[in-house]
Design a protein around this motif. Structure first.
Motif, PDB file in Angstrom:
ATOM      1  N   ALA A  46       0.305  -1.775  -0.372  1.00 57.06           N
ATOM      2  CA  ALA A  46      -0.093  -0.215  -0.380  1.00 57.06           C
ATOM      3  C   ALA A  46       0.960   1.290  -0.003  1.00 57.06           C
ATOM      4  CB  ALA A  46      -1.287  -0.131   1.563  1.00 57.06           C
ATOM      5  N   PRO A  47       0.649   2.452  -0.482  1.00 58.03           N
ATOM      6  CA  PRO A  47       1.078   3.135  -0.409  1.00 58.03           C
ATOM      7  C   PRO A  47       2.300   4.143   0.862  1.00 58.03           C
ATOM      8  CG  PRO A  47      -1.071   3.961  -1.611  1.00 58.03           C
ATOM      9  CD  PRO A  47      -1.174   2.964  -0.886  1.00 58.03           C
ATOM     10  N   ALA A  48       1.424   3.252   2.279  1.00 61.57           N
ATOM     11  CA  ALA A  48       2.036   3.811   3.333  1.00 61.57           C
ATOM     12  C   ALA A  48       3.818   3.018   3.476  1.00 61.57           C
ATOM     13  CB  ALA A  48       0.865   3.456   4.914  1.00 61.57           C
ATOM     14  N   GLY A  61      -2.341  -1.148  -4.257  1.00 65.25           N
ATOM     15  CA  GLY A  61      -3.229  -1.079  -3.923  1.00 65.25           C
ATOM     16  C   GLY A  61      -3.888  -0.286  -2.478  1.00 65.25           C
ATOM     17  N   ALA A  62      -4.692  -0.667  -2.008  1.00 66.39           N
ATOM     18  CA  ALA A  62      -5.388   0.450  -1.126  1.00 66.39           C
ATOM     19  C   ALA A  62      -5.925   1.964  -0.820  1.00 66.39           C
ATOM     20  CB  ALA A  62      -4.640   0.320   0.328  1.00 66.39           C
ATOM     21  N   ALA A  63      -5.558   2.610  -1.478  1.00 68.62           N
ATOM     22  CA  ALA A  63      -5.175   4.073  -1.715  1.00 68.62           C
ATOM     23  C   ALA A  63      -4.483   3.839  -3.195  1.00 68.62           C
ATOM     24  CB  ALA A  63      -4.693   5.052  -0.361  1.00 68.62           C
ATOM     25  N   GLN A 118       7.635  14.040   3.047  1.00 63.38           N
ATOM     26  CA  GLN A 118       7.507  13.069   2.610  1.00 63.38           C
ATOM     27  C   GLN A 118       6.687  12.578   2.384  1.00 63.38           C
ATOM     28  OE1 GLN A 118       9.882  10.547   5.742  1.00 63.38           O
ATOM     29  NE2 GLN A 118       8.181   8.424   5.655  1.00 63.38           N
ATOM     30  N   ASN A 119       5.582  12.888   2.841  1.00 64.29           N
ATOM     31  CA  ASN A 119       3.915  12.359   2.765  1.00 64.29           C
ATOM     32  C   ASN A 119       3.189  13.513   3.368  1.00 64.29           C
ATOM     33  OD1 ASN A 119       1.726  10.629   2.305  1.00 64.29           O
ATOM     34  ND2 ASN A 119       2.676   8.832   3.852  1.00 64.29           N
ATOM     35  N   ALA A 120       1.539  13.455   2.587  1.00 64.02           N
ATOM     36  CA  ALA A 120       0.680  14.206   3.475  1.00 64.02           C
ATOM     37  C   ALA A 120      -0.601  14.135   2.920  1.00 64.02           C
ATOM     38  CB  ALA A 120       0.336  15.278   2.170  1.00 64.02           C
ATOM     39  N   ILE A 121      -1.308  14.486   4.622  1.00 65.00           N
ATOM     40  CA  ILE A 121      -2.821  14.123   4.443  1.00 65.00           C
ATOM     41  C   ILE A 121      -4.195  15.014   4.253  1.00 65.00           C
ATOM     42  CG2 ILE A 121      -4.640  12.400   5.502  1.00 65.00           C
ATOM     43  CD1 ILE A 121      -3.043  10.665   3.952  1.00 65.00           C
ATOM     44  N   LYS A 171      -3.338   1.006   6.354  1.00 60.27           N
ATOM     45  CA  LYS A 171      -3.525   2.478   5.794  1.00 60.27           C
ATOM     46  C   LYS A 171      -3.549   3.558   6.466  1.00 60.27           C
ATOM     47  CE  LYS A 171      -7.091   0.002   3.251  1.00 60.27           C
ATOM     48  NZ  LYS A 171      -8.472   0.591   2.629  1.00 60.27           N
ATOM     49  N   ILE A 172      -3.344   4.624   6.304  1.00 66.59           N
ATOM     50  CA  ILE A 172      -3.339   5.798   7.424  1.00 66.59           C
ATOM     51  C   ILE A 172      -4.075   5.838   7.902  1.00 66.59           C
ATOM     52  CG2 ILE A 172      -2.614   8.680   7.510  1.00 66.59           C
ATOM     53  CD1 ILE A 172      -0.711   7.705   5.190  1.00 66.59           C
ATOM     54  N   SER A 173      -5.379   5.738   8.973  1.00 67.76           N
ATOM     55  CA  SER A 173      -5.722   6.313   9.806  1.00 67.76           C
ATOM     56  C   SER A 173      -6.421   8.015   9.640  1.00 67.76           C
ATOM     57  CB  SER A 173      -6.551   6.168  10.902  1.00 67.76           C
ATOM     58  OG  SER A 173      -7.219   5.998  12.295  1.00 67.76           O
ATOM     59  N   LYS A 174      -7.943   8.413   8.516  1.00 67.98           N
ATOM     60  CA  LYS A 174      -7.826   9.566   8.676  1.00 67.98           C
ATOM     61  C   LYS A 174      -9.224   9.871   9.583  1.00 67.98           C
ATOM     62  CE  LYS A 174      -7.287  11.098   3.525  1.00 67.98           C
ATOM     63  NZ  LYS A 174      -8.370  11.637   2.542  1.00 67.98           N
TER      64      LYS A 174
END
Length: 577
Positions: free
Chosen positions: A319-321, A346-348, A500-503, A563-566
């Motif tokens: 997954a992307p994470a 996958g997954a996101a 590095q990453n963003a939500i 997965k990142i937990s929004k």
């Protein structure tokens, strides 16, 4: 909106346009894999190989154990296990018994654990000594009749069962199997009607719902995956075993076409087995294709990379994470990735920046994305697997065989397909689409309409049939009446070299509805201010999608599925208001 015939060159011309799906039980998949690959290693766990034959024998023993306990067709057995070889034997034993398998996250809080056990009407739960205390705590509040426990002493043998004496009435997984026969029996399954899975959705809104997957759904999706990823078609032999055989019989031509021949793949994935990605991608699909799957206890980046080198891994699912962590790991350039032929995410959605970096990191691999969801068993669309097939950056590829996808208006007022290039809700029709939600007829009727699964995902389909995921309908926010898609803003933010990453989430503000708020992780060794990053982002998005708040974090909260937990970020934001 079906794929245009002019686009057929991106499908394997040696496969029929419509697959003939056998009407067999899911157990026939395991039986067929054993006939084709019996003595081959199905799994490697803690450097110890486990053959296909061993998995089948243990599964049959467990199926007979369940039958002796009075468990079979029409009942539910839940697994409450971390990743371990016993999980695979338990999974197949459950479906061979005729019962429905329902996976539990072994780290669920007691309230959620109780809810799922009761909602699924679970009669038997298989747990692990490391997490069994949770089951003991909730047991009297459920309808569970039998608890079966396993542990490290039972990984490779039934001769050293775990001690269950402290739990009155509990059973040892190994002891049950040791005392049971490994004979086959017919549980009387109707593939079209009987359930093989009751898999729970994440519960992003309201309580989680049990997705009913029939044996026919699962066999269909595994057949679709085999055709799409390996150019293989199903064959049912006189003994009722389901085998998958490559259409292209010339081994050199086949290898050139699909990169990894049937029976030669070494697969690695960090997905926990209780998640749908792990269940299908590490238990059912790989065994149908003769894969040797490495089972890591959990995702530890350096150990993950060492496994790649040690076992000459040819395929990685993630997954992307996970990719984000690996891409930013110090010393990543020192590892040998020359054996990797397939990278699947996958997954996101992956950002275009991450996709480009993956292609650079794995130069010998086909790098692609896929799209699926629990309500469609697992897989719906995927990047073209044929060598030379067109892979369009920013898309998840084409609908897999026997799958139709259409895009409809988000307002729900029309079921008509939108024009190519217009964003709307993704709807799916195919043999892998669920029977419905367990004991929830109203939710089922709202999601399944006229044979189409309304996914709640927002997408765009181009004139060649390629699907791009815009966002989750539930995660879309409305700012001053405008629809704002967080994933598009995230794509811009991560394009900055210091990020590095963003939500991005929607933060409720009474006067405008919701404002886009960004949470950002900066690359180690990089520096950038909030003001600089907001300016960079807002110069590159439309005015109503501008980031109004931005906060730096050291790490994101994660779900057990990786997965990142929004949900956690939104809850954290609400608590801070």
């Amino acid at each position: 909106m079906n794929v245009k015939l002019s686009n057929r060159e991106n499908y394997d011309q040696d496969l029929p346009e419509t697959l003939d799906i056998p009407n067999v039980t899911a157990g026939a998949i395991l039986k067929g894999s054993v006939k084709q690959y019996g003595a081959k290693n199905a799994y490697i766990y803690r450097d110890t190989p486990i053959t296909y034959n061993h998995i089948y024998t243990e599964a049959k023993r467990f199926a007979n154990s369940l039958r002796e306990l009075g468990i079979g067709r029409g009942m539910t057995v839940s697994t409450h296990l971390p990743t371990c070889p016993q999980y695979v034997a338990a999974y197949y034993g459950i479906i061979l018994s005729g019962a429905a398998y329902s996976p539990l996250n072994p780290y669920l809080p007691v309230g959620d654990l109780t809810y799922q056990l009761n909602d699924s009407e679970t009669k038997v739960v298989v747990t692990h000594e490391s997490v069994a205390s949770s089951i003991a705590e909730v047991l009297t509040d459920t309808g569970v009749q039998h608890v079966i426990m396993t542990g490290d002493s039972e990984i490779y043998t039934n001769e050293t069962p775990v001690d269950v004496s402290m739990h009155e009435g509990w059973h040892s997984f190994a002891a049950l199997k040791r005392s049971s026969s490994d004979e086959e029996f017919d549980p009387g399954i109707d593939p079209q009607e009987d359930l093989v899975h009751i898999a729970y959705t994440g519960g992003t809104t309201g309580s989680p719902k049990g997705v009913m997957i029939t044996h026919a759904n699962l066999v269909s999706n595994i057949t679709q995956i085999a055709a799409w990823t390996a150019g293989a078609l199903p064959v049912v032999d006189d003994d009722g075993a389901l085998l998958f055989v490559a259409v292209e019989q010339d081994s050199e031509v086949y290898k050139e076409k699909y990169l990894i021949p049937l029976g030669e793949e070494i697969r690695l994935s960090p997905s926990p087995l209780f998640h749908i990605t792990g269940g299908i991608g590490m238990i059912v699909s790989p065994m149908s294709l003769g894969v040797t799957t490495l089972l890591p206890d959990r995702f530890i980046p350096t150990q993950f990379l060492e496994l790649i080198e040690k076992y000459k891994v040819s395929s990685i699912n993630g997954a992307p994470a996970m990719w984000n962590v690996l891409l930013n790991l110090p010393g990543i350039d020192s590892y040998d990735f020359s054996t990797i032929r397939n990278i699947s995410s996958g997954a996101a959605p992956l950002s275009q920046k991450e996709l480009a970096l993956l292609k650079e990191m794995f130069p010998n691999a086909r790098v692609g994305e896929g799209y699926g969801l629990t309500e469609a068993t697992a897989s719906v669309a995927g990047s073209v697997c044929l060598t030379g097939g067109i892979h369009k950056i920013g898309t998840v590829g084409l609908p897999t065989c026997n799958t139709e996808i259409k895009i409809v208006s988000l307002d729900g007022l029309s079921e008509e397909s939108l024009h190519y290039g217009e964003s709307g809700e993704i709807c799916i029709r195919g043999p892998q689409v669920m029977k419905g939600y367990f004991n929830k007829p109203e939710e089922t009727a709202a999601t399944l309409r006229d044979g189409w699964l309304h996914t709640g995902d927002i997408g765009i389909m181009d004139e060649d049939g390629y699907l791009a995921i815009v966002d989750r309908k539930k995660e879309m926010l409305i700012y001053n009446g405008y629809n704002v898609y967080p994933s598009r803003i995230e794509e811009v933010i991560v394009s900055h070299p210091a990020v590095q990453n963003a939500i991005v989430i929607g933060k409720p503000v009474e006067s405008v509805g919701e404002i886009p708020k960004a949470f950002v992780i900066v690359k180690p060794g990089s520096t950038i201010s909030v003001e600089e990053l907001m300016t960079y982002t807002n110069e590159r998005v439309v005015h109503y999608s501008k980031v109004r708040e931005l906060e730096f974090l050291d790490q994101f909260p994660m779900t057990a599925a990786g997965k990142i937990s929004k949900i956690h970020l939104k809850k954290m934001e609400l608590e801070n208001q």
